[in-house]
Design a protein around this motif. Sequence first.
Motif, PDB file in Angstrom:
ATOM      1  N   TRP A  66       0.799  -1.038  -0.135  1.00 47.71           N
ATOM      2  CA  TRP A  66      -0.147  -0.077   0.123  1.00 47.71           C
ATOM      3  C   TRP A  66       1.080   1.286   0.009  1.00 47.71           C
ATOM      4  CZ3 TRP A  66      -5.046  -0.407  -0.706  1.00 47.71           C
ATOM      5  CH2 TRP A  66      -5.762  -1.879  -0.121  1.00 47.71           C
ATOM      6  N   LEU A  67       2.171   1.126   0.587  1.00 46.16           N
ATOM      7  CA  LEU A  67       2.900   2.492   0.789  1.00 46.16           C
ATOM      8  C   LEU A  67       4.291   2.064   0.073  1.00 46.16           C
ATOM      9  CD1 LEU A  67       1.958   2.847   4.671  1.00 46.16           C
ATOM     10  CD2 LEU A  67       0.900   4.050   2.622  1.00 46.16           C
ATOM     11  N   LEU A  68       4.850   3.443  -0.205  1.00 48.73           N
ATOM     12  CA  LEU A  68       6.492   3.104  -0.647  1.00 48.73           C
ATOM     13  C   LEU A  68       7.368   3.300   0.493  1.00 48.73           C
ATOM     14  CD1 LEU A  68       8.231   3.500  -3.328  1.00 48.73           C
ATOM     15  CD2 LEU A  68       7.919   5.707  -2.914  1.00 48.73           C
ATOM     16  N   GLU A  69       8.143   2.358   0.380  1.00 50.77           N
ATOM     17  CA  GLU A  69       9.396   2.237   1.579  1.00 50.77           C
ATOM     18  C   GLU A  69      10.602   2.956   1.140  1.00 50.77           C
ATOM     19  OE1 GLU A  69      11.342  -0.890   4.652  1.00 50.77           O
ATOM     20  OE2 GLU A  69      10.600  -1.498   2.656  1.00 50.77           O
ATOM     21  N   VAL A  70      10.816   4.329   1.465  1.00 51.76           N
ATOM     22  CA  VAL A  70      11.709   5.414   1.070  1.00 51.76           C
ATOM     23  C   VAL A  70      12.941   4.960   1.590  1.00 51.76           C
ATOM     24  CG1 VAL A  70      10.072   7.232   0.606  1.00 51.76           C
ATOM     25  CG2 VAL A  70      10.860   7.155   2.876  1.00 51.76           C
ATOM     26  N   THR A  71      12.949   4.463   2.938  1.00 55.22           N
ATOM     27  CA  THR A  71      14.212   4.119   3.538  1.00 55.22           C
ATOM     28  C   THR A  71      13.772   2.985   4.395  1.00 55.22           C
ATOM     29  OG1 THR A  71      16.378   4.716   4.769  1.00 55.22           O
ATOM     30  CG2 THR A  71      14.062   5.690   5.635  1.00 55.22           C
ATOM     31  N   PRO A  72      14.842   2.042   4.816  1.00 52.82           N
ATOM     32  CA  PRO A  72      14.258   0.903   5.744  1.00 52.82           C
ATOM     33  C   PRO A  72      13.381   1.316   7.145  1.00 52.82           C
ATOM     34  CG  PRO A  72      16.577   0.515   5.006  1.00 52.82           C
ATOM     35  CD  PRO A  72      15.950   1.920   4.667  1.00 52.82           C
ATOM     36  N   GLY A  73      11.908   0.837   7.123  1.00 60.00           N
ATOM     37  CA  GLY A  73      11.410   1.074   8.317  1.00 60.00           C
ATOM     38  C   GLY A  73      10.255   2.513   8.110  1.00 60.00           C
ATOM     39  N   VAL A  74      10.616   3.283   6.922  1.00 64.11           N
ATOM     40  CA  VAL A  74       9.652   4.280   6.689  1.00 64.11           C
ATOM     41  C   VAL A  74       9.068   4.115   5.573  1.00 64.11           C
ATOM     42  CG1 VAL A  74       9.938   6.796   6.481  1.00 64.11           C
ATOM     43  CG2 VAL A  74      11.761   5.957   7.865  1.00 64.11           C
ATOM     44  N   PHE A  75       7.828   4.352   5.740  1.00 59.59           N
ATOM     45  CA  PHE A  75       6.619   4.246   4.582  1.00 59.59           C
ATOM     46  C   PHE A  75       5.997   5.531   4.383  1.00 59.59           C
ATOM     47  CE2 PHE A  75       7.533   0.218   6.392  1.00 59.59           C
ATOM     48  CZ  PHE A  75       7.785  -0.609   5.373  1.00 59.59           C
ATOM     49  N   VAL A  76       5.703   5.763   2.947  1.00 55.54           N
ATOM     50  CA  VAL A  76       5.054   7.070   2.799  1.00 55.54           C
ATOM     51  C   VAL A  76       3.929   6.695   1.535  1.00 55.54           C
ATOM     52  CG1 VAL A  76       5.304   9.424   1.568  1.00 55.54           C
ATOM     53  CG2 VAL A  76       7.077   8.443   3.218  1.00 55.54           C
ATOM     54  N   GLY A  77       2.860   7.357   1.846  1.00 57.23           N
ATOM     55  CA  GLY A  77       1.809   7.171   0.913  1.00 57.23           C
ATOM     56  C   GLY A  77       0.777   8.136   1.013  1.00 57.23           C
ATOM     57  N   THR A  78      -0.328   8.040   0.085  1.00 53.17           N
ATOM     58  CA  THR A  78      -1.613   8.720   0.237  1.00 53.17           C
ATOM     59  C   THR A  78      -2.892   7.607   0.055  1.00 53.17           C
ATOM     60  OG1 THR A  78      -1.509   8.913  -2.342  1.00 53.17           O
ATOM     61  CG2 THR A  78      -0.672  10.626  -0.699  1.00 53.17           C
ATOM     62  N   PRO A  79      -2.929   6.769   1.091  1.00 54.38           N
ATOM     63  CA  PRO A  79      -4.147   5.866   1.102  1.00 54.38           C
ATOM     64  C   PRO A  79      -5.499   6.621   1.543  1.00 54.38           C
ATOM     65  CG  PRO A  79      -2.853   5.527   2.887  1.00 54.38           C
ATOM     66  CD  PRO A  79      -2.066   6.557   2.033  1.00 54.38           C
ATOM     67  N   SER A  80      -6.560   6.167   1.440  1.00 54.25           N
ATOM     68  CA  SER A  80      -7.836   6.904   2.157  1.00 54.25           C
ATOM     69  C   SER A  80      -7.721   6.688   3.685  1.00 54.25           C
ATOM     70  CB  SER A  80      -9.187   6.449   1.665  1.00 54.25           C
ATOM     71  OG  SER A  80      -9.129   4.785   1.793  1.00 54.25           O
TER      72      SER A  80
END
Length: 114
Positions: free
Chosen positions: A20-34
């Motif tokens: 569901w999310l993009l892992e930008v660095t190990p353990g950090v996830f970024v995204g725009t879900p509802s």
Amino acid sequence: MIVLVVTACPAGLRGDLTKWLLEVTPGVFVGTPSARIRDLLWDRTVALCNDGRALLVYSSNSEQGMEFRTHRHSWVPTDFDGITLMMRKHPPSEAKRRKGWSKARRQRAAYEAR
């Protein structure tokens, strides 16, 4: 937009979050879900995060524009007059602190006394 930070969690949880999310660095996830998906992801993270920690920051319709959620984290969101700040919990006991001067300060005082 959300930012989800997981620490010391199973690799299976990280793999599940990458659906569901993009892992930008190990353990950090970024995204725009509802909002519904965000809440389901947070529930799943709390359920699968055995001894680990999790921190969720997400955008909201507030004065700050964001809200926080934590799970087993040393930082706790605290409301101060309508503004949410992150506050670190105090250690359980301050009795273990040593009193008096440090070894370096005693040596310096002895050196200056010569």
